[in-house]
Design a protein around this motif. Structure first.
Motif, short mmCIF file in Angstrom:
data_model
loop_
_atom_site.label_atom_id
_atom_site.label_comp_id
_atom_site.label_asym_id
_atom_site.label_seq_id
_atom_site.Cartn_x
_atom_site.Cartn_y
_atom_site.Cartn_z
N GLU A 88 26.33 -26.97 45.88
CA GLU A 88 25.83 -26.17 46.86
C GLU A 88 27.01 -26.48 47.72
OE1 GLU A 88 25.65 -26.76 51.24
OE2 GLU A 88 24.26 -28.16 50.28
N VAL A 90 27.33 -24.66 51.54
CA VAL A 90 27.63 -23.90 52.26
C VAL A 90 27.52 -25.18 53.66
CG1 VAL A 90 26.55 -22.77 51.08
CG2 VAL A 90 24.94 -23.82 52.33
N GLU A 92 26.89 -26.97 57.73
CA GLU A 92 26.03 -28.18 57.50
C GLU A 92 24.59 -28.28 58.00
OE1 GLU A 92 26.59 -30.75 55.82
OE2 GLU A 92 26.49 -32.64 56.86
N MET A 94 20.58 -27.85 58.06
CA MET A 94 19.47 -28.02 56.94
C MET A 94 18.98 -27.07 56.84
SD MET A 94 18.04 -30.54 55.05
CE MET A 94 18.28 -32.52 55.24
N LYS A 97 20.60 -25.05 54.20
CA LYS A 97 20.31 -25.44 53.09
C LYS A 97 19.25 -25.52 52.43
CE LYS A 97 24.59 -29.09 54.16
NZ LYS A 97 25.61 -28.14 53.11
N THR A 98 17.54 -25.58 52.54
CA THR A 98 17.42 -26.61 52.09
C THR A 98 16.51 -24.37 51.33
OG1 THR A 98 15.61 -25.76 54.69
CG2 THR A 98 15.48 -27.90 53.53
N VAL A 100 18.77 -22.34 50.59
CA VAL A 100 19.11 -21.66 49.63
C VAL A 100 18.83 -23.13 48.09
CG1 VAL A 100 21.97 -22.96 48.15
CG2 VAL A 100 21.44 -21.75 50.55
N PHE A 101 18.27 -23.90 48.22
CA PHE A 101 18.03 -24.76 47.12
C PHE A 101 16.53 -24.58 46.54
CE2 PHE A 101 19.69 -28.78 45.98
CZ PHE A 101 21.68 -28.86 46.33
N SER A 116 24.39 -31.51 46.27
CA SER A 116 24.73 -30.84 47.14
C SER A 116 26.00 -31.52 48.18
CB SER A 116 23.63 -31.11 48.37
OG SER A 116 24.34 -30.95 50.04
N THR A 118 26.84 -31.68 50.65
CA THR A 118 26.61 -32.04 52.43
C THR A 118 27.24 -33.51 53.08
OG1 THR A 118 25.04 -32.93 53.57
CG2 THR A 118 24.19 -33.74 52.26
N ILE A 126 16.92 -32.17 51.46
CA ILE A 126 17.15 -31.11 50.36
C ILE A 126 16.35 -30.93 49.62
CG2 ILE A 126 19.38 -30.08 49.03
CD1 ILE A 126 20.98 -31.13 51.48
#
Ligand SMILES: CC(=O)CC(=O)SCCNC(=O)CCNC(=O)[C@H](O)C(C)(C)COP(=O)(O)OP(=O)(O)OC[C@H]1O[C@@H](n2cnc3c(N)ncnc32)[C@H](O)[C@@H]1OP(=O)(O)O
Ligand SMILES: NC(=O)C1=CN([C@@H]2O[C@H](COP(=O)(O)OP(=O)(O)OC[C@H]3O[C@@H](n4cnc5c(N)ncnc54)[C@H](OP(=O)(O)O)[C@@H]3O)[C@@H](O)[C@H]2O)C=CC1
Length: 284
Positions: A88, A90, A92, A94, A97-98, A100-101, A116, A118, A126
């Protein structure tokens, strides 16, 4: 090598570079973004980079064709269903990102590793958005991805040895060097780099010197390949601000407070090279 089918999420400057190096190393790569426009831009960046390598006779025209054939694009995250590894890259943030995960956890096969890219956000947090935290890991590439040899590999609290070994091997298959790091704000790279960039911004904010002079000092005096303000524009000022916020929140120490000038530029949409203006002006 176990991981053969890859998805890279986010076709920005990092995602496109990551997709390129995987495809060049014979992985089948799906590049995903929410916008078709970003996918087209990402593919153009990859093609330009490959053209430069052909011109320099580092790769043949056939290598370029084969690399592009290993790459496909999609706006559907559900296309990750048959991937062994998802990286991932995308924005920065949270929450993004969470989300997506959490979705990837439902879409991907049980054996899939979710990584990630990140710059600074906790891998442990994450990973907690999934039911497979032992298969979640940080795979932090450096910009520009095709050029920089480092991948910082970050173990979350629950990351298994098996996952770590798979990512260590995958990094080596990309002809890059993995360095193992534990999960603390900014890891090593940005805990050391970003306060220097932030301090360089403070010297401009306080009128100590112009951006050009700050960069000259660090290039000629310290042999840095780019001055810190050129580098900040290159990374993206939004990303620099997100990282400083993570350091500031994560350690609760005022030495990480983001410079007000950095905040102001981000609010103005002056994000650096990617928007055509940051500390310097760029042709787009
Ligand atoms: C924020 C984070 O989370 C972590 C990070 O990534 S922090 C950022 C880390 N990166 C850095 O610190 C980069 C610092 N800068 C540098 O190392 C160098 O300036 C640089 C490698 C980017 C460019 O080097 P340079 O000598 O000034 O430029 P140049 O001669 O044009 O480029 C050197 C090679 O890099 C390649 N290159 C440069 N920019 C590139 C790009 N954006 N994409 C792909 N390749 C690139 C070029 O192909 C060139 O190789 P050839 O000349 O053989 O084709
Ligand atoms: N810039 C750098 O030097 C480095 C950055 N990183 C990290 O890499 C990540 C990406 O950074 P970078 O490439 O610079 O950022 P960019 O802004 O260039 O790219 C991010 C891309 O992700 C897309 N995107 C946003 N949300 C989603 C989503 N839910 N699903 C799919 N795609 C999405 C964005 O689309 P849209 O624009 O439409 O929102 C954009 O195309 C960040 O976590 C950053 O911290 C790591 C190392 C170095």
């Amino acid at each position: 090598m176990q991981s053969k089918k890859i998805m890279v999420i986010g076709a920005g400057q990092m995602g496109s570079g990551i997709a390129q190096v995987f495809a060049q190393s014979h992985f089948q790569v799906k590049l995903n973004d929410i916008s078709e426009e970003a996918l087209t831009k990402g593919l153009n960046t990859i093609e330009k980079s490959l053209n430069r390598s052909v011109k320099k006779e580092r790769i043949s025209q056939q290598d370029k064709t084969d690399t592009l054939e290993r790459l496909s694009t999609t706006t559907k995250l559900s296309d990750a269903f048959d991937c062994d590894l998802v990286i991932e890259a995308v924005v920065e943030n949270m929450d993004v990102k969470t989300k997506v995960f959490g979705e990837l956890d439902k879409i991907t096969a049980d054996h899939a590793i979710l990584a990630s890219n990140t710059s600074s956000l906790p891998i442990t947090e994450i990973a907690a958005a999934t039911h497979r935290p032992e298969q979640v890991i940080g795979m932090h590439f450096m910009n520009p991805v095709p050029v920089m040899p480092l991948v910082e590999v970050i173990r979350g609290l629950a990351t298994s040895d098996e996952t770590y070994q798979a990512i260590d091997q995958t990094t080596k298959a990309l002809h890059k060097t993995p360095v193992e790091v534990n999960d603390y704000p900014g890891f090593v790279s940005n805990r050391v780099l970003m306060p220097m960039i932030n301090e360089a911004i403070y010297t401009v904010y306080e009128g100590v010197a112009t951006p050009e002079s700050v960069d000259e000092v660090m290039k000629l005096g310290m042999n840095h390949p780019m001055g810190p303000l050129t580098l900040a524009d290159f990374i993206g000022l939004d990303t620099c601000l997100y990282i400083m916020e993570v350091l500031y929140d994560g350690f609760g120490d005022s030495k990480y407070r983001p410079c007000p000038l950095l905040r102001k530029y981000v609010k103005a949409g002056w994000l650096g090279r990617k928007t055509g203006r940051g500390f310097y002006l760029y042709d787009r």
